[in-house]
Design a protein around this motif. Structure first.
Motif, PDB file in Angstrom:
ATOM      1  N   ALA A 160     -13.333  -6.887  -6.196  1.00 46.48           N
ATOM      2  CA  ALA A 160     -12.536  -8.114  -6.167  1.00 46.48           C
ATOM      3  C   ALA A 160     -11.241  -7.933  -5.382  1.00 46.48           C
ATOM      4  CB  ALA A 160     -12.248  -8.581  -7.593  1.00 46.48           C
ATOM      5  N   THR A 161     -10.512  -6.842  -5.644  1.00 50.16           N
ATOM      6  CA  THR A 161      -9.226  -6.658  -4.981  1.00 50.16           C
ATOM      7  C   THR A 161      -9.396  -6.330  -3.506  1.00 50.16           C
ATOM      8  OG1 THR A 161      -9.252  -4.344  -5.741  1.00 50.16           O
ATOM      9  CG2 THR A 161      -8.055  -5.948  -7.094  1.00 50.16           C
ATOM     10  N   ASN A 162     -10.365  -5.475  -3.205  1.00 42.67           N
ATOM     11  CA  ASN A 162     -10.573  -5.077  -1.817  1.00 42.67           C
ATOM     12  C   ASN A 162     -10.964  -6.276  -0.948  1.00 42.67           C
ATOM     13  OD1 ASN A 162     -11.134  -3.715   0.571  1.00 42.67           O
ATOM     14  ND2 ASN A 162     -12.090  -1.996  -0.459  1.00 42.67           N
ATOM     15  N   GLU A 183      -8.988   7.466   3.541  1.00 46.41           N
ATOM     16  CA  GLU A 183     -10.242   6.846   4.007  1.00 46.41           C
ATOM     17  C   GLU A 183      -9.954   5.595   4.808  1.00 46.41           C
ATOM     18  OE1 GLU A 183     -13.609   4.252   4.252  1.00 46.41           O
ATOM     19  OE2 GLU A 183     -11.771   3.821   3.118  1.00 46.41           O
ATOM     20  N   GLY A 184      -8.943   4.831   4.370  1.00 44.99           N
ATOM     21  CA  GLY A 184      -8.587   3.613   5.086  1.00 44.99           C
ATOM     22  C   GLY A 184      -8.109   3.903   6.496  1.00 44.99           C
ATOM     23  N   VAL A 185      -7.295   4.978   6.651  1.00 44.32           N
ATOM     24  CA  VAL A 185      -6.825   5.340   7.981  1.00 44.32           C
ATOM     25  C   VAL A 185      -8.004   5.735   8.874  1.00 44.32           C
ATOM     26  CG1 VAL A 185      -5.448   6.992   9.296  1.00 44.32           C
ATOM     27  CG2 VAL A 185      -4.533   5.988   7.198  1.00 44.32           C
ATOM     28  N   CYS A 186      -8.885   6.590   8.323  1.00 42.81           N
ATOM     29  CA  CYS A 186     -10.019   7.072   9.124  1.00 42.81           C
ATOM     30  C   CYS A 186     -10.956   5.934   9.527  1.00 42.81           C
ATOM     31  CB  CYS A 186     -10.782   8.134   8.338  1.00 42.81           C
ATOM     32  SG  CYS A 186      -9.835   9.636   8.039  1.00 42.81           S
ATOM     33  N   ALA A 246      -5.589   0.867   5.644  1.00 43.78           N
ATOM     34  CA  ALA A 246      -5.197   1.874   4.653  1.00 43.78           C
ATOM     35  C   ALA A 246      -4.478   1.227   3.481  1.00 43.78           C
ATOM     36  CB  ALA A 246      -4.305   2.922   5.317  1.00 43.78           C
ATOM     37  N   GLY A 247      -3.611   0.216   3.769  1.00 44.29           N
ATOM     38  CA  GLY A 247      -2.892  -0.461   2.704  1.00 44.29           C
ATOM     39  C   GLY A 247      -3.831  -1.177   1.758  1.00 44.29           C
ATOM     40  N   VAL A 248      -4.865  -1.845   2.304  1.00 42.88           N
ATOM     41  CA  VAL A 248      -5.851  -2.536   1.459  1.00 42.88           C
ATOM     42  C   VAL A 248      -6.538  -1.545   0.532  1.00 42.88           C
ATOM     43  CG1 VAL A 248      -8.061  -3.750   1.493  1.00 42.88           C
ATOM     44  CG2 VAL A 248      -6.244  -4.450   3.049  1.00 42.88           C
ATOM     45  N   MET A 249      -6.970  -0.401   1.074  1.00 45.31           N
ATOM     46  CA  MET A 249      -7.653   0.594   0.260  1.00 45.31           C
ATOM     47  C   MET A 249      -6.731   1.153  -0.811  1.00 45.31           C
ATOM     48  SD  MET A 249     -10.760   0.703   1.164  1.00 45.31           S
ATOM     49  CE  MET A 249     -11.201   2.172   0.240  1.00 45.31           C
ATOM     50  N   ALA A 250      -5.447   1.435  -0.440  1.00 41.61           N
ATOM     51  CA  ALA A 250      -4.507   1.986  -1.418  1.00 41.61           C
ATOM     52  C   ALA A 250      -4.213   0.981  -2.518  1.00 41.61           C
ATOM     53  CB  ALA A 250      -3.217   2.404  -0.712  1.00 41.61           C
ATOM     54  N   CYS A 251      -3.982  -0.293  -2.145  1.00 46.47           N
ATOM     55  CA  CYS A 251      -3.664  -1.328  -3.138  1.00 46.47           C
ATOM     56  C   CYS A 251      -4.839  -1.580  -4.071  1.00 46.47           C
ATOM     57  CB  CYS A 251      -3.276  -2.620  -2.432  1.00 46.47           C
ATOM     58  SG  CYS A 251      -1.664  -2.567  -1.619  1.00 46.47           S
ATOM     59  N   GLY A 307       0.825  -1.208   0.000  1.00 50.90           N
ATOM     60  CA  GLY A 307       0.000   0.000   0.000  1.00 50.90           C
ATOM     61  C   GLY A 307       0.855   1.252   0.000  1.00 50.90           C
ATOM     62  N   ALA A 308       1.957   1.235   0.755  1.00 48.17           N
ATOM     63  CA  ALA A 308       2.844   2.399   0.784  1.00 48.17           C
ATOM     64  C   ALA A 308       3.474   2.626  -0.586  1.00 48.17           C
ATOM     65  CB  ALA A 308       3.922   2.183   1.848  1.00 48.17           C
ATOM     66  N   ALA A 309       3.861   1.503  -1.248  1.00 50.57           N
ATOM     67  CA  ALA A 309       4.441   1.635  -2.586  1.00 50.57           C
ATOM     68  C   ALA A 309       3.421   2.205  -3.553  1.00 50.57           C
ATOM     69  CB  ALA A 309       4.940   0.271  -3.065  1.00 50.57           C
ATOM     70  N   ALA A 310       2.181   1.703  -3.456  1.00 53.63           N
ATOM     71  CA  ALA A 310       1.137   2.214  -4.342  1.00 53.63           C
ATOM     72  C   ALA A 310       0.875   3.684  -4.073  1.00 53.63           C
ATOM     73  CB  ALA A 310      -0.146   1.400  -4.145  1.00 53.63           C
ATOM     74  N   LEU A 311       0.905   4.071  -2.799  1.00 52.69           N
ATOM     75  CA  LEU A 311       0.664   5.460  -2.427  1.00 52.69           C
ATOM     76  C   LEU A 311       1.772   6.351  -2.959  1.00 52.69           C
ATOM     77  CD1 LEU A 311      -1.224   7.329  -0.851  1.00 52.69           C
ATOM     78  CD2 LEU A 311       0.156   6.889   1.186  1.00 52.69           C
ATOM     79  N   ALA A 312       3.017   5.886  -2.828  1.00 50.16           N
ATOM     80  CA  ALA A 312       4.146   6.692  -3.324  1.00 50.16           C
ATOM     81  C   ALA A 312       4.086   6.851  -4.832  1.00 50.16           C
ATOM     82  CB  ALA A 312       5.462   6.036  -2.906  1.00 50.16           C
ATOM     83  N   CYS A 313       3.786   5.761  -5.514  1.00 51.80           N
ATOM     84  CA  CYS A 313       3.696   5.808  -6.988  1.00 51.80           C
ATOM     85  C   CYS A 313       2.575   6.728  -7.425  1.00 51.80           C
ATOM     86  CB  CYS A 313       3.487   4.392  -7.511  1.00 51.80           C
ATOM     87  SG  CYS A 313       3.441   4.282  -9.312  1.00 51.80           S
ATOM     88  N   ALA A 314       1.461   6.671  -6.708  1.00 53.77           N
ATOM     89  CA  ALA A 314       0.324   7.510  -7.076  1.00 53.77           C
ATOM     90  C   ALA A 314       0.618   8.977  -6.813  1.00 53.77           C
ATOM     91  CB  ALA A 314      -0.907   7.073  -6.279  1.00 53.77           C
ATOM     92  N   ALA A 315       1.280   9.273  -5.689  1.00 53.94           N
ATOM     93  CA  ALA A 315       1.574  10.669  -5.344  1.00 53.94           C
ATOM     94  C   ALA A 315       2.516  11.297  -6.366  1.00 53.94           C
ATOM     95  CB  ALA A 315       2.172  10.738  -3.944  1.00 53.94           C
ATOM     96  N   SER A 316       3.495  10.518  -6.834  1.00 54.98           N
ATOM     97  CA  SER A 316       4.461  11.066  -7.805  1.00 54.98           C
ATOM     98  C   SER A 316       3.824  11.324  -9.150  1.00 54.98           C
ATOM     99  CB  SER A 316       5.631  10.083  -7.963  1.00 54.98           C
ATOM    100  OG  SER A 316       5.170   8.843  -8.508  1.00 54.98           O
ATOM    101  N   ALA A 317       2.680  10.675  -9.405  1.00 56.66           N
ATOM    102  CA  ALA A 317       2.036  10.824 -10.705  1.00 56.66           C
ATOM    103  C   ALA A 317       0.968  11.897 -10.710  1.00 56.66           C
ATOM    104  CB  ALA A 317       1.418   9.481 -11.124  1.00 56.66           C
TER     105      ALA A 317
END
Length: 734
Positions: free
Chosen positions: A162-164, A96-99, A117-122, A25-35
């Motif tokens: 499906a992923t969630n 949203e996942g954190v909250c 949060a990781g599940v939601m981000a992934c 999830g952190a990797a997905a978040l970092a990749c998304a933020a940079s884009a």
């Protein structure tokens, strides 16, 4: 060691899995933020973020029976994905996942919140990647064709779903050691509708956003919340229903538990009494003696011992009280029960500890003598029992006497089953009764042969009715003053296919004991009435002929006798006055009141009634006067004693006088000589029957007699086409 992980091991695997999801999830978040392009975050996105956080922290619905919460935040994440693309949507999903993690986590452990949060981000990153792969730049879909937007909405909802749920199901499966498919289908299969609904709502907002701009979002938010509240209320109702069902289930469980408790208490209460029930199952309630079931068990053991030990022998004594029915009927059932108990005590007092005395039912007792030194001991015990029973019994102030008929079966016969011993001892007991009662009989080979023959005869008798082997023979009844045939007596004959004619004295008692006499008697009644009506139709001179049919004791006591006679008369069209029913005086005197009522009913049908074998029973003149009888039949034994010189005719003369005073006709049976005929005519006897006129003949022979209307010549007794065998002609049946 066991290959199955322990609880601690499973928890460790589960924690490793959650950390892996957090890292992804952190990797997905970092990749998304940079884009995220510069300037992509505007007022509308901030509004979306605010609504998403508010929905995650404040608004959720607990699904009944599942450890799962639903929120409307997925709708806002889908909006962000369609309006701003994957980068902003992943950021929003992680927030949203954190909250939501802070809201639903009971332990507030960081790993739990970060995992959420990781599940939601992934899952959002995966959804954005699939949409980009299939449809290109996601944010451009709001300006594209409606069909493309609809397809993207469907794909977005399904991939997110499906992923969630899949990521969560894997973790739950690791924790519970359950198969992935079972875990996922049980907990999350049903939730696809919420993702599709959220995606559809987001798609509609995007469509309106093209024309209404930010106002579309402002309008959509209340609608979404109204839908949410409606669904929330719906789920609350479901929850209330579920709670009610659970409450009812709990009450049923408590009730079942109470029932089990009460049952256990009852079982414990019946445990100080189990021996009582066991005793009741194997003992007679009145006398306390072993019953037939326990006796059979003891017999089985005795048979086995006799097989194993050469020289070991046993005997079964079967005894039946004589005159018990008379005592029971005259003194009452209480006195009869007292007699049975007293006899039981007397029998017990004269036996060895190894012997068994049992009551088989009614007035039947049995004594098992096991381990006899000499088979003569059984005879000595039987004599001792008979001697003991000769002493008087005091029953309620009355001194009564009784005897017993005894049958003895010895083990030397070679038995395999208890039933055989009981059967043979019973057979010997009946032979003792036949030979005069108050005696004993030993079962032997001759008796066995007779028993086998009796069984064969019984079986043949049952088949005889089915095969039509019975026939009716007719013996004429002659008017002595007119020398004409006045009627016939119907007599049943059995022509066996192998043995020929079977004597009535042989098969009638068997038919009586088995009850088959009722069926046979009804057939004789119908056939003889039919035949008589045929003779009457043949000639006008035969219109006054009568047919006499005997009624057995069992037939006379049948509750449907009246209906049977009535139906027979109707079916054969015979005038009731032409039917005479003959009943022996012993049958009527056994229960005079019942017999009198039955005779009155029969007379009401118009039929005539005769007392057969009159003078041989125990007639009471008072009852005879009350019985609605038309005819007395003088028994052949009195006619046979009449000499040519007129001696020994007093009884016949007395019966004729009695009948004349009572207004009854008389038929003299057994007329065999001209001297007897002359005396009967001289005394004014109106009717006669016997060999002097004719033996019983078949229907053809009887038809020849009624064809002339004259009495058969006295000088040619038995003149007829076919006659029953002479050796048993004298035995009239029924």
């Amino acid at each position: 060691m066991s290959a199955t992980p322990t609880a601690a091991g499973r928890q460790k695997q589960f924690d490793l899995y959650r950390r892996a999801v957090v890292l992804l999830g952190a990797a997905a978040l970092a990749c998304a933020a940079s884009a995220i392009p510069a300037g992509a975050i505007d007022l509308r996105f901030l509004l979306l973020a605010t609504l998403t956080v508010a929905a995650s922290t404040r608004l959720s619905v607990q699904i009944p029976r599942f450890d799962t919460n639903l929120t409307v935040s997925d709708t806002f994440i889908f909006l962000a994905l369609l309006l701003y693309g994957g980068g902003p949507a992943v950021l929003l999903a992680a927030a949203e996942g954190v909250c939501s993690g802070l809201r639903v986590s009971k332990s507030k452990r960081p790993i739990t919140i970060l995992f959420n949060a990781g599940v939601m981000a992934c899952s959002t990153f995966a959804t954005a990647s699939v949409l980009r792969l299939l449809f290109g730049e996601v944010s451009s879909l709001e300006r594209g064709p409606a069909a493309a937007l609809a397809a993207a909405v469907g794909a977005m909802a399904l991939v997110q779903y499906a992923t969630n749920t899949g990521l969560v199901a894997v973790g739950l499966g690791i924790k519970t050691r359950s198969p992935l498919w079972q875990t996922w289908s049980k907990n999350y299969l049903w939730s696809s509708i919420t993702y599709l609904a959220g995606g559809t709502a987001a798609g509609l907002v995007v469509v309106f956003d093209g024309t209404a701009g930010i106002y579309a979002l402002a309008v959509a938010v209340p609608v979404i919340f109204v839908v949410y509240l409606t669904y929330s209320r719906y789920l609350e109702d479901i929850k209330a229903t579920a709670a009610q069902a659970e409450r009812a289930e709990r009450e049923r469980a408590e009730q079942a538990e109470r029932h089990v408790t009460e049952l256990e208490r009852a079982n414990r209460a019946l445990e100080e009494s189990r021996e009582h029930f066991r005793h009741a199952a194997y003992h007679d309630a009145l006398t306390g003696l072993p019953n037939r079931l326990l006796l059979a068990d003891h017999l089985r053991l005795a048979i086995e011992r006799a097989k194993r030990r050469p020289g070991h022998s046993f005997a079964l004594i079967f005894l039946d009280l004589d005159r018990f029915k008379y005592i029971n009927d005259s003194l009452g059932h209480a006195a009869g029960d007292q007699l049975l108990v007293t006899i039981a005590r007397r029998l017990e007092g004269h036996l060895r500890p190894t012997d068994t005395v049992a009551r088989l039912g009614g007035d039947e007792f049995a004594i098992l003598l096991d381990g006899l030194e000499d088979e003569g001991d059984a005879v000595r015990v039987a004599k001792r029992v008979q001697q003991e029973l000769t002493s008087p019994f005091s029953l309620g102030g009355h001194e009564v006497f009784t005897t017993a008929s005894i049958g003895i079966a010895l083990s030397k016969t070679g038995y395999e089953h208890p039933e055989g011993v009981l059967r043979d001892a019973d057979t010997a007991m009946y032979r003792a009764k036949e030979n005069g009662k108050a005696r004993y009989e030993l079962f032997d080979a001759v008796m066995h042969a007779r028993a086998v023959e009796r069984l064969r005869l019984e079986n043949d008798l049952r088949r005889a009715a089915e095969r039509g082997e019975f026939m009716v023979y007719y013996q004429p009844i002659v008017s002595l003053d007119a020398d004409r045939v006045a009627g016939f007596e119907a007599l049943v004959r059995w022509e066996h296919p192998e043995r020929g004619f079977v004597p009535p004295t042989e098969f009638i008692p068997v038919a009586e004991e088995t009850g088959m006499i009722v069926e046979i008697g009804q057939w004789v009644l119908r056939e003889s009435c039919r035949q008589m009506r045929e003779w009457q139709r043949r000639s006008f001179d035969n219109r006054l002929l009568t047919i006499s049919v005997n009624l057995s004791s069992k037939q006379f006591l049948q509750p449907n006798l009246i209906g049977c006679v009535k139906q027979t008369l109707h079916e054969t069209d015979l005038d009731p006055r032409c039917l005479k029913l003959e009943i022996t005086e012993s049958i009527m005197m056994e229960n005079a009141e019942t017999a009198s009522a039955m005779l009155v009913q029969l007379r009401s049908l118009g039929v005539q009634l005769s007392i057969d074998d009159f003078g041989t029973g125990y007639s009471s003149l008072s009852y005879l006067h009350r019985f609605p009888v038309n005819t007395l039949k003088i028994d052949r034994s009195f006619v046979a004693r009449m000499g040519d010189a007129g001696e020994n005719s007093e009884i016949v003369h007395t019966i004729l006088t009695l009948a004349s005073n009572l207004g009854m006709d008389v038929i003299a049976e057994g007329v065999e000589t001209k001297g007897q005929l002359a005396q009967l005519k001289a005394m004014g006897c109106p009717y006669g029957q016997g060999y002097l006129f004719s033996r019983p003949v078949d229907a053809a022979g009887a038809g020849a007699l009624v064809g002339t209307g004259e009495a058969p010549p006295a000088s040619q007794p038995g003149a007829a086409e076919r006659q029953a065998p002479e050796q048993f002609d004298s035995a009239l049946v029924m």
